[in-house]
Design a protein around this motif. Structure first.
Motif, PDB file in Angstrom:
ATOM      1  N   HIS A   1       0.819  -1.194   0.000  1.00  0.00           N
ATOM      2  CA  HIS A   1       0.000   0.000   0.000  1.00  0.00           C
ATOM      3  C   HIS A   1       0.859   1.253   0.000  1.00  0.00           C
ATOM      4  O   HIS A   1       2.040   1.233   0.322  1.00  0.00           O
ATOM      5  CB  HIS A   1      -0.954   0.007   1.194  1.00  0.00           C
ATOM      6  CG  HIS A   1      -0.251   0.208   2.502  1.00  0.00           C
ATOM      7  ND1 HIS A   1       0.323  -0.841   3.191  1.00  0.00           N
ATOM      8  CD2 HIS A   1      -0.013   1.332   3.238  1.00  0.00           C
ATOM      9  CE1 HIS A   1       0.874  -0.386   4.303  1.00  0.00           C
ATOM     10  NE2 HIS A   1       0.693   0.922   4.351  1.00  0.00           N
TER      11      HIS A   1
ATOM     12  N   SER B   1       0.410   5.587   1.111  1.00  0.00           N
ATOM     13  CA  SER B   1      -0.462   6.446   1.909  1.00  0.00           C
ATOM     14  C   SER B   1      -0.323   7.893   1.484  1.00  0.00           C
ATOM     15  O   SER B   1       0.748   8.360   1.102  1.00  0.00           O
ATOM     16  CB  SER B   1      -0.144   6.310   3.406  1.00  0.00           C
ATOM     17  OG  SER B   1       1.175   6.748   3.663  1.00  0.00           O
TER      18      SER B   1
ATOM     19  N   THR C   1      -8.739  15.194  -4.366  1.00  0.00           N
ATOM     20  CA  THR C   1      -7.727  14.247  -4.806  1.00  0.00           C
ATOM     21  C   THR C   1      -7.823  14.123  -6.313  1.00  0.00           C
ATOM     22  O   THR C   1      -8.901  13.839  -6.857  1.00  0.00           O
ATOM     23  CB  THR C   1      -7.912  12.880  -4.132  1.00  0.00           C
ATOM     24  OG1 THR C   1      -7.740  13.040  -2.720  1.00  0.00           O
ATOM     25  CG2 THR C   1      -6.904  11.877  -4.647  1.00  0.00           C
TER      26      THR C   1
ATOM     27  N   TYR D   1      -7.649   0.263  -7.224  1.00  0.00           N
ATOM     28  CA  TYR D   1      -7.181   0.773  -5.924  1.00  0.00           C
ATOM     29  C   TYR D   1      -8.346   1.237  -5.058  1.00  0.00           C
ATOM     30  O   TYR D   1      -9.369   1.708  -5.569  1.00  0.00           O
ATOM     31  CB  TYR D   1      -6.213   1.944  -6.129  1.00  0.00           C
ATOM     32  CG  TYR D   1      -4.943   1.537  -6.831  1.00  0.00           C
ATOM     33  CD1 TYR D   1      -3.816   1.142  -6.118  1.00  0.00           C
ATOM     34  CD2 TYR D   1      -4.888   1.504  -8.221  1.00  0.00           C
ATOM     35  CE1 TYR D   1      -2.649   0.748  -6.767  1.00  0.00           C
ATOM     36  CE2 TYR D   1      -3.738   1.109  -8.877  1.00  0.00           C
ATOM     37  CZ  TYR D   1      -2.628   0.735  -8.144  1.00  0.00           C
ATOM     38  OH  TYR D   1      -1.487   0.327  -8.798  1.00  0.00           O
TER      39      TYR D   1
ATOM     40  N   LEU E   1      -8.829   3.873  -1.819  1.00  0.00           N
ATOM     41  CA  LEU E   1      -8.246   4.928  -1.006  1.00  0.00           C
ATOM     42  C   LEU E   1      -9.152   5.160   0.188  1.00  0.00           C
ATOM     43  O   LEU E   1     -10.321   5.513   0.016  1.00  0.00           O
ATOM     44  CB  LEU E   1      -8.120   6.216  -1.821  1.00  0.00           C
ATOM     45  CG  LEU E   1      -7.669   7.486  -1.075  1.00  0.00           C
ATOM     46  CD1 LEU E   1      -6.255   7.315  -0.527  1.00  0.00           C
ATOM     47  CD2 LEU E   1      -7.762   8.697  -1.977  1.00  0.00           C
TER      48      LEU E   1
ATOM     49  N   LEU F   1      -3.710   3.782   0.281  1.00  0.00           N
ATOM     50  CA  LEU F   1      -4.082   3.230  -1.014  1.00  0.00           C
ATOM     51  C   LEU F   1      -3.777   1.744  -1.035  1.00  0.00           C
ATOM     52  O   LEU F   1      -2.653   1.327  -0.762  1.00  0.00           O
ATOM     53  CB  LEU F   1      -3.286   3.910  -2.122  1.00  0.00           C
ATOM     54  CG  LEU F   1      -3.857   5.196  -2.700  1.00  0.00           C
ATOM     55  CD1 LEU F   1      -2.752   5.974  -3.394  1.00  0.00           C
ATOM     56  CD2 LEU F   1      -4.990   4.893  -3.656  1.00  0.00           C
TER      57      LEU F   1
END
Length: 390
Positions: free
Chosen positions: A30, A32, A43, A98, A100, A106
């Motif tokens: 992952h 972050s 985002t 993915y 989030l 992620l």
């Protein structure tokens, strides 16, 4: 062809998901993104259609860059949806997607494991509806899974029971909505260009029936579903709403809306969205209203399907209009929040790294422009998408 145009899950939750559905793959790798601020943030996802590599940038509501992460294996992150506090980012080209979460973590995930990681089997839509999150896997004609018939896998995640299910269906899937524990899935049959809706029992993952959508209109001209990321099908006031557009020069700017009874597939009404040119971009159900947006920022808004819709134009100054025209500004996403609509513009005249990219906020009651959020990060990625993260 016209109809082809166009993730707070914490580790414990991911572990539960892995236990619940052993036929889906999750990984512990992952990344972050820093959760720096409690205020409204954006985002933005930059990616390429055909090449690996993506950038995810978090902006403040003033356009300040708060954090950035690179995703080496990501490709064509075209679709997204919010489920509670999670944002799902899905690839149009590749079986690598993915999640989030609200803490900025992620986590990659994949479709049913029979298709293998990173296969060139992407999705054609991603949509939340009622108790489920739906997406497709564009299998196509594949010697291992469907050697003679073009197919898509419909995948759906039960948000209550944390389970995934899936069913392979003929045709190219464009959208799915949930109604009365059934999934209604809009498709196009690639063999004869016919359009229809599959009805899937969500408990058994069985197709129980299908409806044919009349798309040979005005003589022999074929109309096809239109809109971004599942916008071609909605459920509104207990009715199925299908948006179609013609594929010839004299009909393509006059999309129609069909109102269909989900019980029997009967067409109850069909209406043109505009008497003038209306290049359909998006449809959304927001605050119990149906918002239909054209690419030139004209809205058709329904409170009630039996009443005349409201018309609204998102306002912009002459200088902004000239900028959009001169720099070839195109809409690359819309988001609704607190009575506003946020529109992402990508000015595609120049190469990606030299482009102007910005988010403009408009009041949904008056159409007045309220705020402009410049996106300062310079990316060489050709595609851009965004979502509000607070």
């Amino acid at each position: 062809m016209l109809f082809k145009k166009r993730i707070r899950i914490i580790f414990a939750t991911l572990f539960l998901l892995g236990l619940a559905v052993s036929t889906f793959w999750f990984t512990t790798t992952h990344h972050s993104l820093k959760n720096i601020t409690k205020s409204e943030t954006f985002t933005v996802v930059y990616s390429n259609a055909m090449d690996d590599g993506a950038e995810i940038v978090k902006y403040s509501n003033k356009g300040e860059i708060l954090d950035k992460k690179n995703l080496v294996n990501a490709q064509s992150l075209y679709y997204f949806a919010k489920v509670k506090n999670d944002y799902y980012l899905m690839s149009e080209r590749k079986n690598r997607h993915y999640i989030l979460n609200q803490n900025g973590i992620l986590q990659p995930f994949f479709g049913p494991n029979k298709y293998g990681k990173d296969r060139n089997i992407g999705t054609s839509f991603l949509k939340e509806s009622d108790n489920h999150l739906f997406f497709s896997m564009n299998v196509g004609i594949n010697p291992s899974y469907s050697p003679t018939q073009y197919t898509n896998e419909l995948v759906y995640f039960d948000k209550k029971n944390l389970k995934y299910r899936n069913i392979l269906l003929n045709g190219y899937l464009l959208s799915t909505v949930e109604y009365n524990n059934m999934a209604y899935t809009l498709y196009v049959n690639n063999n004869d260009n016919s359009v229809g809706i599959y009805v899937i029992d969500l408990k058994t993952s069985k197709k129980i029936k299908q409806f044919t959508i009349e798309n040979r209109l005005h003589g022999l001209k074929e109309y096809f579903p239109v809109g971004q990321n599942g916008a071609s099908l909605q459920i509104f006031k207990g009715k199925l709403i299908v948006f179609l557009d013609g594929n010839t020069s004299d009909t393509q700017f006059h999309p129609i809306m069909q109102i269909i009874d989900p019980k029997n597939g009967k067409l109850e009404n069909e209406t043109s969205l505009s008497d003038t040119s209306f290049l359909f971009y998006d449809s959304q159900i927001y605050n119990d209203k149906l918002y239909i947006l054209s690419e030139d920022l004209n809205y058709t808004i329904f409170n009630d399907l039996n009443k005349k819709p409201k018309k609204l134009k998102l306002k912009q100054s002459n200088s902004v209009s000239e900028k959009i025209q001169n720099e070839k500004g195109v809409i690359s996403g819309v988001q609704y929040f607190a009575g506003s609509v946020f529109v992402l513009y990508d000015y595609v005249k120049n190469s990606p790294v030299d482009r102007i990219r910005e988010i403009r906020e408009y009041d949904l009651l008056t159409g007045k422009e309220l705020h402009v959020i410049p996106l300062a990060f310079k990316s060489n990625k050709e595609m851009i998408r965004f979502f509000l993260t607070n």
